[in-house]
Design a protein around this motif. Structure first.
Motif, PDB file in Angstrom:
ATOM      1  N   ILE A 180      83.546  65.862 -71.381  1.00 18.67           N
ATOM      2  CA  ILE A 180      83.384  65.146 -70.116  1.00 18.67           C
ATOM      3  C   ILE A 180      81.963  65.311 -69.594  1.00 18.67           C
ATOM      4  O   ILE A 180      81.434  66.425 -69.526  1.00 18.67           O
ATOM      5  CB  ILE A 180      84.395  65.658 -69.073  1.00 18.67           C
ATOM      6  N   THR A 181      81.356  64.202 -69.250  1.00 15.52           N
ATOM      7  CA  THR A 181      80.002  64.245 -68.697  1.00 15.52           C
ATOM      8  C   THR A 181      80.041  64.895 -67.325  1.00 15.52           C
ATOM      9  O   THR A 181      80.861  64.514 -66.474  1.00 15.52           O
ATOM     10  CB  THR A 181      79.432  62.822 -68.565  1.00 15.52           C
ATOM     11  N   PRO A 182      79.192  65.893 -67.095  1.00 15.78           N
ATOM     12  CA  PRO A 182      79.212  66.573 -65.790  1.00 15.78           C
ATOM     13  C   PRO A 182      78.962  65.601 -64.648  1.00 15.78           C
ATOM     14  O   PRO A 182      78.189  64.650 -64.774  1.00 15.78           O
ATOM     15  CB  PRO A 182      78.070  67.598 -65.912  1.00 15.78           C
ATOM     16  N   GLY A 257      89.985  65.432 -72.378  1.00 12.39           N
ATOM     17  CA  GLY A 257      88.580  65.826 -72.365  1.00 12.39           C
ATOM     18  C   GLY A 257      88.391  67.220 -71.811  1.00 12.39           C
ATOM     19  O   GLY A 257      89.169  67.696 -70.989  1.00 12.39           O
ATOM     20  N   ILE A 258      87.362  67.880 -72.295  1.00 13.37           N
ATOM     21  CA  ILE A 258      87.027  69.223 -71.828  1.00 13.37           C
ATOM     22  C   ILE A 258      85.623  69.188 -71.236  1.00 13.37           C
ATOM     23  O   ILE A 258      84.697  68.626 -71.818  1.00 13.37           O
ATOM     24  CB  ILE A 258      87.113  70.249 -72.972  1.00 13.37           C
ATOM     25  N   SER A 259      85.475  69.807 -70.081  1.00 12.30           N
ATOM     26  CA  SER A 259      84.186  69.811 -69.392  1.00 12.30           C
ATOM     27  C   SER A 259      83.466  71.121 -69.632  1.00 12.30           C
ATOM     28  O   SER A 259      84.090  72.177 -69.706  1.00 12.30           O
ATOM     29  CB  SER A 259      84.388  69.592 -67.889  1.00 12.30           C
ATOM     30  N   ARG A 260      82.140  71.055 -69.759  1.00 10.23           N
ATOM     31  CA  ARG A 260      81.309  72.258 -69.873  1.00 10.23           C
ATOM     32  C   ARG A 260      80.748  72.656 -68.516  1.00 10.23           C
ATOM     33  O   ARG A 260      80.009  73.639 -68.420  1.00 10.23           O
ATOM     34  CB  ARG A 260      80.160  72.013 -70.862  1.00 10.23           C
ATOM     35  N   GLN A 261      81.088  71.902 -67.472  1.00 12.01           N
ATOM     36  CA  GLN A 261      80.630  72.242 -66.127  1.00 12.01           C
ATOM     37  C   GLN A 261      81.578  73.266 -65.515  1.00 12.01           C
ATOM     38  O   GLN A 261      82.792  73.158 -65.650  1.00 12.01           O
ATOM     39  CB  GLN A 261      80.573  71.002 -65.248  1.00 12.01           C
ATOM     40  N   ARG A 262      81.009  74.252 -64.863  1.00 15.26           N
ATOM     41  CA  ARG A 262      81.838  75.295 -64.275  1.00 15.26           C
ATOM     42  C   ARG A 262      82.677  74.734 -63.133  1.00 15.26           C
ATOM     43  O   ARG A 262      82.188  73.943 -62.333  1.00 15.26           O
ATOM     44  CB  ARG A 262      80.964  76.451 -63.768  1.00 15.26           C
ATOM     45  N   PRO A 263      83.948  75.134 -63.060  1.00 12.03           N
ATOM     46  CA  PRO A 263      84.807  74.602 -61.989  1.00 12.03           C
ATOM     47  C   PRO A 263      84.331  75.036 -60.614  1.00 12.03           C
ATOM     48  O   PRO A 263      83.797  76.137 -60.446  1.00 12.03           O
ATOM     49  CB  PRO A 263      86.187  75.188 -62.322  1.00 12.03           C
ATOM     50  N   PHE A 264      84.519  74.171 -59.653  1.00 13.84           N
ATOM     51  CA  PHE A 264      84.181  74.453 -58.257  1.00 13.84           C
ATOM     52  C   PHE A 264      85.397  74.069 -57.431  1.00 13.84           C
ATOM     53  O   PHE A 264      85.711  72.895 -57.272  1.00 13.84           O
ATOM     54  CB  PHE A 264      82.953  73.644 -57.821  1.00 13.84           C
ATOM     55  N   ARG A 265      86.116  75.061 -56.944  1.00 13.53           N
ATOM     56  CA  ARG A 265      87.336  74.837 -56.186  1.00 13.53           C
ATOM     57  C   ARG A 265      87.079  75.169 -54.713  1.00 13.53           C
ATOM     58  O   ARG A 265      86.508  76.216 -54.395  1.00 13.53           O
ATOM     59  CB  ARG A 265      88.472  75.718 -56.709  1.00 13.53           C
ATOM     60  N   ASP A 266      87.497  74.281 -53.829  1.00 13.14           N
ATOM     61  CA  ASP A 266      87.275  74.501 -52.392  1.00 13.14           C
ATOM     62  C   ASP A 266      88.557  74.211 -51.611  1.00 13.14           C
ATOM     63  O   ASP A 266      88.680  73.161 -50.974  1.00 13.14           O
ATOM     64  CB  ASP A 266      86.113  73.660 -51.877  1.00 13.14           C
ATOM     65  N   PRO A 267      89.522  75.120 -51.642  1.00 11.01           N
ATOM     66  CA  PRO A 267      90.786  74.908 -50.933  1.00 11.01           C
ATOM     67  C   PRO A 267      90.591  74.881 -49.419  1.00 11.01           C
ATOM     68  O   PRO A 267      89.683  75.508 -48.880  1.00 11.01           O
ATOM     69  CB  PRO A 267      91.638  76.106 -51.355  1.00 11.01           C
TER      70      PRO A 267
END
Length: 499
Positions: A180-182, A257-267
């Motif tokens: 997946i494209t970042p 798809g798999i992303s190489r971008q680090r996840p960013f979670r904001d609950p």
């Protein structure tokens, strides 16, 4: 006669569940045993309808499906395909010996089509470890094929499965989906002023340290946090697989798809304990696990319920969380950076004499008192984010771009990777502990003397003392320094005693 093989169940480490089918003389009937939930019990109706759509007569015998081990609760539609395969083998429609080496999962629709399910990635890992083939719905094939060494067969319908195993029309092996494209990241340079906060953000990114920003509304805390993904290095292949396994269980992978971008979670601050930590009826991963190898951003930190905040203490230390429920005990990894933002008080203007309420400074003490001392002690960097002057807002964008900062962060991370190549379980400076901490992050004589005096003066805890050492090591890495010197320690201390 019975057929036995494995199907991945749930969790990061998939639990093998054996599906056994037995046909016995007696009154016609279809029963499923082994602690199934309602969705699993209803599988018999879906399987019956799927076979009917293929013009396969249901056996006029008593059919018993046993899901083993019997004391492990089973839920969801994952077992439809294994049950159908076992029954087809028992009816001699497909050969027994061929599917004995097959791990399968998938839900059946009433017309025999295979419906995608969650958890294909950990299922593929289980199949690869057992040197078996994974059979799954077509939509899950690209996701499962990311596992190295796994042979994945992805079918669109039960009819395709029968034709494959009878040699009429073989299904080609699946290939991994696209990387997946970042997403386009926000530019750090857009934040006016706040140079100290930007520096702290760079340090946090380089060493994966936890960071707390405190400042009035509109000072740029959220803007800074949302620009963090733009300066973080991409996930390594191993980290991408680890993170994707958790997202697979949660059903968050998009088209394999798999992303190489680090996840960013904001609950949101109204999130429940189960949403943050994990849980619910199916013991699914929470936000701390979905942020594994990435960032968990908690805006308006004091507004989160006290019990939610307190549950963060253990995963912040251990890097994993055990979600325990009456019918499930699942362990999920959760190594994440905690980036938090808070106003100094309820109204937010405690530091502005003209706008502050009449309860200053009591309102600030009460508001920040919602964050317990033990949790506050776990933040490596604490930064004051003062309001930006109108003159600074009117100036054109200046300072380093996200790309420039990202290059410095990447350099520091590369030095850490080389340093920790022989240290199992350590990926960043934030992970150092024990003897490795003294070996890697011990400051020089002047730096140690400064740290000892600061620790005594500000009454640091042992945890705080060691966290200063880790931050100083990261600052030294950004400075291209082999050793940790007094200036590095001094800067690390300034972030520890601030706010």
């Amino acid at each position: 006669m019975s057929l036995t093989y494995s199907v991945a169940f749930r969790g990061v480490e998939a639990c093998p569940v054996e599906v056994q089918c037995a046909l016995a003389p007696g009154l016609p009937g279809f029963s499923i045993v082994g602690l199934p939930d309602k969705a699993v019990s209803e599988a018999k109706e879906r399987v019956r309808a799927a076979l009917a759509s293929m013009a396969i007569a249901f056996p006029s015998k008593k059919v018993t499906i046993n899901l083993s081990p019997a004391d492990l609760p089973k839920e969801g539609g994952h077992f439809d395909l294994p049950i159908a395969l076992a029954l087809l083998a028992e009816l001699s429609i497909i050969p027994h010996d061929v599917i004995l080496s097959v791990v399968s999962l998938g839900e059946l629709s009433l017309d025999g089509k295979l419906v995608p399910v969650t958890g294909a990635l950990p299922a593929a890992m289980t199949a690869a470890e057992e040197e078996n083939i994974l059979l799954c719905p077509a939509e899950c094939g690209k996701e499962a094929a990311w596992v190295s060494g796994a042979r994945v067969i992805a079918a669109r319908s039960l009819g395709d499965v029968v034709r494959h195993f009878t040699g009429q029309n073989l299904i080609t092996d699946s290939h991994p989906g696209e990387v997946i494209t970042p997403e386009k990241t926000l530019e750090l340079r857009d934040v006016r002023g706040q140079e100290r906060a930007k520096r702290a953000l760079e340090i946090a990114a380089a060493g994966r340290h936890h960071m707390l920003m405190v400042g009035p509304p509109g000072s740029g805390k959220s803007m800074l946090s949302r620009r963090l993904p733009g300066i973080l290095p991409p996930l390594s292949a191993q980290e991408a697989l680890e993170t994707s396994i958790i997202h697979s269980i949660a059903g968050l992978l998009d088209e394999g798809g798999i992303s190489r971008q680090r996840p960013f979670r904001d609950p949101h601050h109204t999130s429940s304990t189960a949403a943050i930590i994990g849980g619910g009826r199916l013991a699914k991963p929470g936000e701390v696990s979905l942020a594994h190898n990435g960032v968990l951003f908690m805006d308006e930190l004091p507004e989160f319920p006290r019990n939610v905040l307190e549950t963060l203490r253990q995963p912040l230390e251990t890097g994993n969380i055990m979600v325990s429920r009456a019918n499930a005990h699942v362990k999920y990894p959760c190594k994440f950076m905690l980036i938090a933002a808070a106003n100094p008080c309820k109204c937010g203007y405690m530091t502005d004499a003209e706008r502050a309420c009449a309860r200053v400074p009591t309102c600030g003490e009460d508001y920040m008192g919602r964050i317990s001392g033990p949790l506050l002690d776990r933040f490596d960097l604490r930064v004051d984010v003062p309001p930006v002057s109108y003159e600074d807002l009117d100036l054109p964008a200046n300072g380093d771009t996200s790309e420039t900062v990202a290059q410095r962060v990447a350099g520091a991370c590369e030095r850490q990777s080389a340093r920790f190549a022989t240290h199992d379980g350590i990926r960043s400076n934030a992970d150092i502990e024990g003897e490795a901490l003294e070996e890697i992050a011990a400051p020089d004589a002047e730096g140690r003397d400064l740290l000892l005096r600061a620790a005594e003066k500000f009454r640091m805890s042992a945890r705080g003392y060691h966290r200063v050492m880790r931050v100083a090591r990261t600052i030294a890495d950004l400075d291209h320094s082999e050793g940790v010197r007094k200036p590095h320690v001094a800067e690390a201390i300034s972030y520890r005693i601030n706010a």
